[in-house]
Design an enzyme around this catalytic site. Sequence first.
Site, PDB file in Angstrom:
ATOM      1  N   HIS A 122       0.853  -1.183   0.000  1.00 54.43           N
ATOM      2  CA  HIS A 122       0.000   0.000   0.000  1.00 54.43           C
ATOM      3  C   HIS A 122       0.891   1.236   0.000  1.00 54.43           C
ATOM      4  O   HIS A 122       2.105   1.144   0.164  1.00 54.43           O
ATOM      5  CB  HIS A 122      -1.053  -0.021   1.120  1.00 54.43           C
ATOM      6  CG  HIS A 122      -0.528  -0.053   2.498  1.00 54.43           C
ATOM      7  ND1 HIS A 122      -1.216   0.443   3.582  1.00 54.43           N
ATOM      8  CD2 HIS A 122       0.631  -0.536   2.984  1.00 54.43           C
ATOM      9  CE1 HIS A 122      -0.495   0.264   4.665  1.00 54.43           C
ATOM     10  NE2 HIS A 122       0.614  -0.321   4.334  1.00 54.43           N
ATOM     11  N   ASP A 199       5.694  -4.861   6.989  1.00 53.95           N
ATOM     12  CA  ASP A 199       4.580  -3.958   7.245  1.00 53.95           C
ATOM     13  C   ASP A 199       3.411  -4.790   7.759  1.00 53.95           C
ATOM     14  O   ASP A 199       2.755  -5.501   7.005  1.00 53.95           O
ATOM     15  CB  ASP A 199       4.233  -3.245   5.934  1.00 53.95           C
ATOM     16  CG  ASP A 199       2.990  -2.380   6.056  1.00 53.95           C
ATOM     17  OD1 ASP A 199       2.231  -2.544   7.030  1.00 53.95           O
ATOM     18  OD2 ASP A 199       2.779  -1.553   5.154  1.00 53.95           O
ATOM     19  N   GLN A 202      -1.915  -4.655   8.464  1.00 51.27           N
ATOM     20  CA  GLN A 202      -3.117  -5.455   8.267  1.00 51.27           C
ATOM     21  C   GLN A 202      -3.066  -6.764   9.032  1.00 51.27           C
ATOM     22  O   GLN A 202      -4.099  -7.355   9.334  1.00 51.27           O
ATOM     23  CB  GLN A 202      -3.278  -5.714   6.757  1.00 51.27           C
ATOM     24  CG  GLN A 202      -4.662  -6.080   6.348  1.00 51.27           C
ATOM     25  CD  GLN A 202      -5.670  -5.075   6.864  1.00 51.27           C
ATOM     26  OE1 GLN A 202      -5.556  -3.886   6.589  1.00 51.27           O
ATOM     27  NE2 GLN A 202      -6.631  -5.519   7.621  1.00 51.27           N
ATOM     28  N   LYS A 225      -5.947  -0.792  13.682  1.00 52.39           N
ATOM     29  CA  LYS A 225      -6.408  -1.967  12.947  1.00 52.39           C
ATOM     30  C   LYS A 225      -6.420  -3.202  13.835  1.00 52.39           C
ATOM     31  O   LYS A 225      -6.687  -4.304  13.393  1.00 52.39           O
ATOM     32  CB  LYS A 225      -5.535  -2.204  11.712  1.00 52.39           C
ATOM     33  CG  LYS A 225      -5.687  -1.067  10.704  1.00 52.39           C
ATOM     34  CD  LYS A 225      -5.243  -1.430   9.329  1.00 52.39           C
ATOM     35  CE  LYS A 225      -5.296  -0.204   8.438  1.00 52.39           C
ATOM     36  NZ  LYS A 225      -5.124  -0.497   7.032  1.00 52.39           N
ATOM     37  N   CYS A 363      -5.885   2.507  -0.990  1.00 54.23           N
ATOM     38  CA  CYS A 363      -4.524   3.049  -0.836  1.00 54.23           C
ATOM     39  C   CYS A 363      -3.489   2.116  -1.433  1.00 54.23           C
ATOM     40  O   CYS A 363      -2.374   1.987  -0.925  1.00 54.23           O
ATOM     41  CB  CYS A 363      -4.211   3.363   0.623  1.00 54.23           C
ATOM     42  SG  CYS A 363      -5.262   4.649   1.257  1.00 54.23           S
TER      43      CYS A 363
END
Lengths: 405, 151
Positions: A122, A199, A202, A225, A363
């Site tokens: 993203h 990353d 999520q 999140k 995104c």
Amino acid sequence: MMDIAKIRADFPILSQQIYGKELAYLDNAATTQKPQCVIDAISHYYAFDNANVHRGVHALSERATAEYEGARKIIAGFFNARSEREVIFTRGTTEAINLIASSWGGANIRSGDEVLITHMEHHSNIVPWQMLCEHVGATLKVAPINDAGELIMHEFEALLSERTKLVGVVHMSNALGTINPIEAIIEKSHAVGAKVLIDGAQAAAHLAVDVQALDCDFYVTSAHKMYGPTGIGVLIGKEDILESMPPYQGGGDMIRMVTFEKTEYNDLPYKFEAGTPHISGANGFGKAIEYIQNIGFEAISTREKELLAYATSKAEAFDGLRQIGTAREKACVLSFVLDSVHPHDLGTIVDRDGIAIRAGHHCAMPVMQFFKVPATARASFSIYNTEAEVDALFVALKKAQDIFA
Amino acid sequence: MFDLRDLYMQVIVDHNKAPRNFGVLKEYNHDADGYNPLCGDKLHVYVHVNDDEIIEDISFEGEGCAISVASASLMTETLKGKPIADFPDSFERFQHMVTSDINEEPDEEKLGKLAVLAGVREFPSRIKCAVLCWHTLKSAVEDSHEIAKTE
């Protein structure tokens, strides 16, 4: 077996109606809802303990500091960091990546070097590297994905070389749901001497993460999140690497000694936490993690798989629906387009039935470009979602098709 | 309660399915791009203004949601054959209609078919879809060479 009704009761926002219909919140990949314990932790801090941290000798400041550092300890344990010195609070994933790009990247990436990312990143794991590469004359390389939305591992490996200084990879794609084989990615990247950033924006609410077992150099994520508040996230880095990095921002809290001639920087993790931090956010983040720990990843994973399988089978049986992202290893995300209805019209139509989904590029514009769609509709699931909510979504999709028939 | 059919009226559904004046003009003297990065709606508007300052021909192409496509289709249909000097008034009238109070009746006499888009007022996040083509056309006739945006 998870008690969904009990979990739903922990989230006050879920028991409301939207346009006279039961709310079905299926936009968890954008942000998750907050359980009462997180809301309480934040309001308790402001109602009883509010003071600045690390500076007062008075009781409130000591309480505020204890809560803030207590949250850091919970987070360190959750990700199995070697120590709390490896846990740096940031505004979120985006700031954490910018911190690494600016501080570590600025000191270590030179003209001719390469940064390797994937086609499913993203924007927050693309743009900081683009900015850095442009600034220092390095090259940004992008590992391709296949039609299922999976990283093509042999092509990824072919892009690794001694020029690769950093590999930045999303743990779980927010647009596709794909879970990347990060163990193999980290191992292969280390073999060429590259540092690895994972990353986890999520992933962290859905998959257990052990930064020591993974041996990743940096792991970043956002509290919001994972049932925590917005505006707070974390960077977990290897201590020796963090130690070698210059500060990101200058200001209070990150110093040990300041004169107009020279400043001596504070120890980790404070070296990277300039200014008064988001204290209530950190407290809420800590509570959110305890909430996840109380349920446990085994139960979470079983339940989320079950729900995704249910939604996927409905999607497969639905005429005119094309799924975007069908990786073998995926979680919690059903991204799709309908033949006859644009995702934005779909978003508006299902909203009138109380169903919150995302319509847009998530995104991750390059992902949309790969699948040759301007946008997708995305339903994303969490521990509190039910089969009935999935049913309601598909009833609303049919309604949308009928409007455009 | 406000019904979805007040937004997705049959006229809008029809114009989305079969947009009028879709494609590139053979001859044009103004054109511009419009782009809403958040939703990904993309438009290109072509205009041919003749020596008598009349919009002799106008077209658009691009992709977007039903509201943005239908709005562009209805706009081209409405403006074709009209004096270019009337465009600023038409622009203002449309802009007013989609941002005015929900209880204000649209002036159907002046707006004509465009009045079917008055329903977007009830859907604040969709107003930008309806006005993108108008801002793109404004950019074209002013030869601003800037990509129009309504986000």
